[in-house]
Design a protein around this motif. Structure first.
Motif: not given
Length: 245
Positions: A187-192
């Motif tokens: 759940d790490v959208n900024p990196q994804l």
């Protein structure tokens, strides 16, 4: 995920439309490692090597590709999970498909560590980082350098140089798929978001990247992850919609 669910799920994952050839077991293995479901990794491996028409040479390639994917997954999922996943995989791997220390290395990392100038490896890593992040690569690396400790940027440079940029076993696009598979369960959208675009920069198509995302999400959901509210204080899942292209 019920013990009997994975065998029935794997054939449908493998047949996902637009999924790049020979990528499903890399994606599944890394996803399960990140989910801390190492006991399921041998099921993925055996499903891959026991398909009709898979030769001894192909089985060795599958074993090496899965190991390399789990090594590279340490960059985003953490070394402990990669350690546990690789040992689980080893227990399920016939001796003939294992690479022994001081013998042939498909990645040649040992030689890179001891025999190749560090500047050459770090330059390769920087080029790989620049390729993934494109026009924002300097800004992203600069943010890490100015995170309060320049050691974050140094760690990234070492990881990209010695681990992620090595393309002896996995292609650049496949390495991007590994990173996507390791990021979605966390759940790490900024990196994804950066690595979804990075996969395009590494040669994958939009349809392929979306297919990879779909496989990871389906495995996560089968393991019990759900869409949570942004203000949820309990549960296991994503607090916002998983990033997509």
């Amino acid at each position: 995920m019920a013990k009997n669910l994975l065998p029935s799920l794997l054939p449908s994952l493998r047949a996902t439309p637009n999924l790049p050839p020979q990528s499903w077991y890399l994606i599944a293995g890394v996803t399960l490692s990140t989910l801390n479901r190492t006991a399921d990794i041998p099921h993925v491996f055996h499903h891959a090597i026991e398909q009709d028409g898979v030769s001894a040479e192909q089985r060795l390639a599958i074993a090496r590709r899965m190991r390399e994917a789990l090594v590279k997954a340490a960059a985003v999922g953490g070394l402990p999970k990669s350690i546990n996943a690789l040992f689980a995989l080893k227990q399920a791997t016939p001796p003939s498909l294992l690479d022994q220390p001081l013998e042939y290395s498909p990645t040649q990392r040992s030689a890179e560590l001891y025999d190749v100038p560090a500047s050459k490896i770090l330059s390769r890593g920087q080029s790989f980082f620049d390729q993934i992040y494109g026009k924002v690569s300097k800004r992203v690396m600069g943010q890490m350098d100015r995170s309060g400790t320049e050691d974050l940027g140094i760690t990234a440079r070492l990881m990209y140089g010695y681990v992620l940029s090595n393309s002896s076993v996995l292609t650049p696009a496949e390495s991007s798929f590994v990173l996507i598979a390791g990021l979605i369960p966390q759940d790490v959208n900024p990196q994804l978001k950066g690595h979804l675009k990075g996969a395009l920069n590494n040669g994958a198509s939009v349809a392929e990247v979306r297919a990879v995302r779909d496989v990871v999400v389906r495995l996560c959901e089968a393991s019990g992850m759900t869409r949570l509210g942004e203000d949820s204080t309990n549960g296991w899942g994503w607090r916002s919609e998983v990033a997509n292209l």
